[in-house]
Design a protein around this motif. Structure first.
Motif, PDB file in Angstrom:
ATOM      1  N   ILE A  36       0.861  -1.186   0.000  1.00  0.00           N
ATOM      2  CA  ILE A  36       0.000   0.000   0.000  1.00  0.00           C
ATOM      3  C   ILE A  36       0.893   1.230   0.000  1.00  0.00           C
ATOM      4  CG2 ILE A  36      -1.741   1.326   1.255  1.00  0.00           C
ATOM      5  CD1 ILE A  36      -2.715  -1.348   2.451  1.00  0.00           C
TER       6      ILE A  36
ATOM      7  N   TYR B  34       1.063   5.347   0.452  1.00  0.00           N
ATOM      8  CA  TYR B  34       0.338   6.362   1.231  1.00  0.00           C
ATOM      9  C   TYR B  34       0.726   7.771   0.803  1.00  0.00           C
ATOM     10  CZ  TYR B  34      -0.638   2.504   4.468  1.00  0.00           C
ATOM     11  OH  TYR B  34      -1.055   1.320   5.034  1.00  0.00           O
TER      12      TYR B  34
ATOM     13  N   LEU C  79       0.941   4.936   8.753  1.00  0.00           N
ATOM     14  CA  LEU C  79      -0.164   4.029   8.449  1.00  0.00           C
ATOM     15  C   LEU C  79      -1.509   4.743   8.538  1.00  0.00           C
ATOM     16  CD1 LEU C  79       1.032   0.806  10.313  1.00  0.00           C
ATOM     17  CD2 LEU C  79       1.051   1.246   7.855  1.00  0.00           C
TER      18      LEU C  79
ATOM     19  N   LYS D  77      -4.573   6.249   1.847  1.00  0.00           N
ATOM     20  CA  LYS D  77      -4.114   5.186   0.954  1.00  0.00           C
ATOM     21  C   LYS D  77      -4.313   5.643  -0.490  1.00  0.00           C
ATOM     22  CE  LYS D  77      -5.180   1.702   4.363  1.00  0.00           C
ATOM     23  NZ  LYS D  77      -6.047   0.602   4.765  1.00  0.00           N
TER      24      LYS D  77
ATOM     25  N   ILE E   2      -2.339   0.499  -4.480  1.00  0.00           N
ATOM     26  CA  ILE E   2      -1.745  -0.783  -4.095  1.00  0.00           C
ATOM     27  C   ILE E   2      -0.770  -1.172  -5.194  1.00  0.00           C
ATOM     28  CG2 ILE E   2      -2.144  -3.224  -3.628  1.00  0.00           C
ATOM     29  CD1 ILE E   2      -4.874  -2.467  -2.515  1.00  0.00           C
TER      30      ILE E   2
END
Length: 147
Positions: free
Chosen positions: A33, A35, A40, A44, A47
């Motif tokens: 993923i 960003y 985290l 997002k 992918i």
């Protein structure tokens, strides 16, 4: 310290900085993923598939800012990247040849977007690559991204 002396000192520091070579890596064993921030909790964006080559442009702790073949920037966890080098074909019908020469026999034709493992990037205008099917040959460096 006077201004001219300060400027001269700054010029020497900048001139002595090492030249930074491109640092390419590939997405590791699993998809990754990407960003919009080094966290985290960031948004997002995308992918990235396994094996996708990326250029590391900045390291920030355990995060790296990467650029993809389209020039887009995003953040990724450094631990998810592999030092194994891949390249992605960026032209249609790129020829993989038996030697680093336009006259060498064509071993395969790769479409745009095909991933190839980088075997040797030492030759200036040709690089040695391997397809996942085992075909190993040379492709023009200008036909791929990730070197």
């Amino acid at each position: 310290m006077t201004i001219p002396r300060f400027l001269l000192s700054a010029a020497f520091v900048l001139a002595s900085a090492p030249v930074h070579a491109f640092d390419f890596k590939s997405v590791g064993a699993a998809s990754l993923i990407l960003y919009d921030a080094p966290s985290l909790k960031g948004g997002k964006l995308f992918i990235a598939p396994r094996g996708m080559p990326v250029e590391v442009v900045l390291t920030y702790g355990e995060w790296v800012k990467v650029r993809d073949a389209n020039g887009d920037l995003a953040w990724a966890e450094a631990k998810s990247l592999s030092t194994r080098r891949n390249v992605v074909v960026r032209t249609a019908n790129a020829k993989v040849r038996g030697g680093a020469d336009n006259d060498a026999s064509v071993l395969m034709t790769a479409d745009k977007g095909v991933l190839l493992e980088l075997i040797d990037a030492q030759t200036s205008s040709w690089i040695k690559v391997r397809h996942r099917d085992g075909i190993t040959g040379y492709i023009r460096a200008s036909d791929v991204w990730g070197t």
